[in-house]
Design an enzyme around this catalytic site. Sequence first.
Site, PDB file in Angstrom:
ATOM      1  N   ILE A 157       2.151 -35.525 -13.611  1.00 43.65           N
ATOM      2  CA  ILE A 157       2.788 -36.578 -12.811  1.00 43.65           C
ATOM      3  C   ILE A 157       3.084 -37.801 -13.670  1.00 43.65           C
ATOM      4  CG2 ILE A 157       2.477 -38.146 -10.870  1.00 43.65           C
ATOM      5  CD1 ILE A 157       0.746 -35.975  -9.550  1.00 43.65           C
ATOM      6  N   VAL A 207      -4.297 -40.716 -12.609  1.00 39.50           N
ATOM      7  CA  VAL A 207      -5.482 -40.019 -13.100  1.00 39.50           C
ATOM      8  C   VAL A 207      -6.124 -39.209 -11.983  1.00 39.50           C
ATOM      9  CG1 VAL A 207      -5.984 -41.729 -14.887  1.00 39.50           C
ATOM     10  CG2 VAL A 207      -6.931 -42.025 -12.596  1.00 39.50           C
ATOM     11  N   ARG A 236      -5.708 -41.919  -6.770  1.00 40.62           N
ATOM     12  CA  ARG A 236      -6.781 -41.839  -5.789  1.00 40.62           C
ATOM     13  C   ARG A 236      -7.381 -43.225  -5.580  1.00 40.62           C
ATOM     14  NH1 ARG A 236      -8.276 -36.484  -4.886  1.00 40.62           N
ATOM     15  NH2 ARG A 236      -9.319 -37.346  -3.049  1.00 40.62           N
ATOM     16  N   ASP A 260      -0.632 -46.662  -2.774  1.00 42.37           N
ATOM     17  CA  ASP A 260      -0.391 -45.517  -1.897  1.00 42.37           C
ATOM     18  C   ASP A 260      -1.710 -44.854  -1.522  1.00 42.37           C
ATOM     19  OD1 ASP A 260       1.373 -43.739  -0.494  1.00 42.37           O
ATOM     20  OD2 ASP A 260       0.934 -42.213  -2.010  1.00 42.37           O
ATOM     21  N   GLU A 265      -9.829 -44.706   2.650  1.00 41.10           N
ATOM     22  CA  GLU A 265      -8.589 -44.483   3.400  1.00 41.10           C
ATOM     23  C   GLU A 265      -8.727 -43.448   4.516  1.00 41.10           C
ATOM     24  OE1 GLU A 265      -6.103 -41.245   0.844  1.00 41.10           O
ATOM     25  OE2 GLU A 265      -6.247 -43.239  -0.021  1.00 41.10           O
ATOM     26  N   HIS A 297      -0.772 -42.993   1.601  1.00 41.48           N
ATOM     27  CA  HIS A 297      -0.952 -41.804   0.768  1.00 41.48           C
ATOM     28  C   HIS A 297       0.139 -40.766   1.039  1.00 41.48           C
ATOM     29  CE1 HIS A 297      -4.316 -39.736  -1.714  1.00 41.48           C
ATOM     30  NE2 HIS A 297      -3.121 -39.317  -2.097  1.00 41.48           N
TER      31      HIS A 297
END
Length: 330
Positions: A157, A207, A236, A260, A265, A297
Amino acid sequence: MKILMYSVRDDEQAAIQAWAAAHQIQVDTNDLEFHPETADLVKGYDGLVIQQRSPIGGDASLYQSLAAAGLKQLTSRTAGVDTIDIPAAKAAGLVVTNVPAYSPNSVAEMSVAQTMRLIRNLEMFDQRISQQNFQWAGLQAREIRSLTVGIIGAGRIGGTAARLFHGLGAKVIAYDVVRHPELEDVLTYVDTKEDLLRQADVVDLHVDLNETSTGLIDAAALKLMKTDAYLINASRGPVIVTDDLVAALKAGEIAGCALDTVEGENALFNQNHQGEVLQDTNVAQLMQMSNVIITPHVGFYTNLAVKNMVDISLDDVLAILNGETTAHAF
């Protein structure tokens, strides 16, 4: 052969049904997370696929009971597998797989989009215009080709994000414990995280969540960043210490951020809390800041990524049940 998929959303059903029809295999679904109290539902099935952000929980006996019931694998249709006790699963004889590259572009494009919103002050303009204030004073933008983007975690990514940022004209630097020669045409590696934080106008995090990445961006790290720099997190939540981020934003130590994903969360994201008082005071404070963007997310949430997550996870289950190997096993 029968496969059970947990935590299935409505938007996944078309891909699941298409795969099942193409392979002539029964695939059943539910909308529950996989935990000890829901594990009995998988009895009688040959394959198991999960997707969740909260840990499975329980102890090693849960994984042993799955193996005793005849299951050979435990597949997550996500990249992250921190919800699974992999040593316990492997000790029970289960093959654990994930979907490490469902669509690198989906998350990478999210980072680019959020960066553009921040550097163009679009969030602030939206707020002004919502109040019928059409002035632009004080909100001069910066062109991305004038910026240095620092990527922490230049894997699938992060590497894709590097290519996108480079294509827009930005200078791209990266810090990663593994250096990828194929990316050196679009980025320059730096030796330490600290080097990157000092140089970057935009810090973009990509990461995995593990012992070394938890708390990666804390108060000390934020103090190293430029006061006009932005922080992007589409990886994350626990990678950033939220208490420290709120304090840094209040103190003007960085210019803003796009999140995000955030710590804790699971109690908020993909749920409707309209009209409620949020119990998470950090998120409540962040939402009141004009230089902060929060999304629930959804970096992964594209048409291609959703289909790939379904197809790749089910392909892996089928391969393992047929005695074959998969490149996605741990």
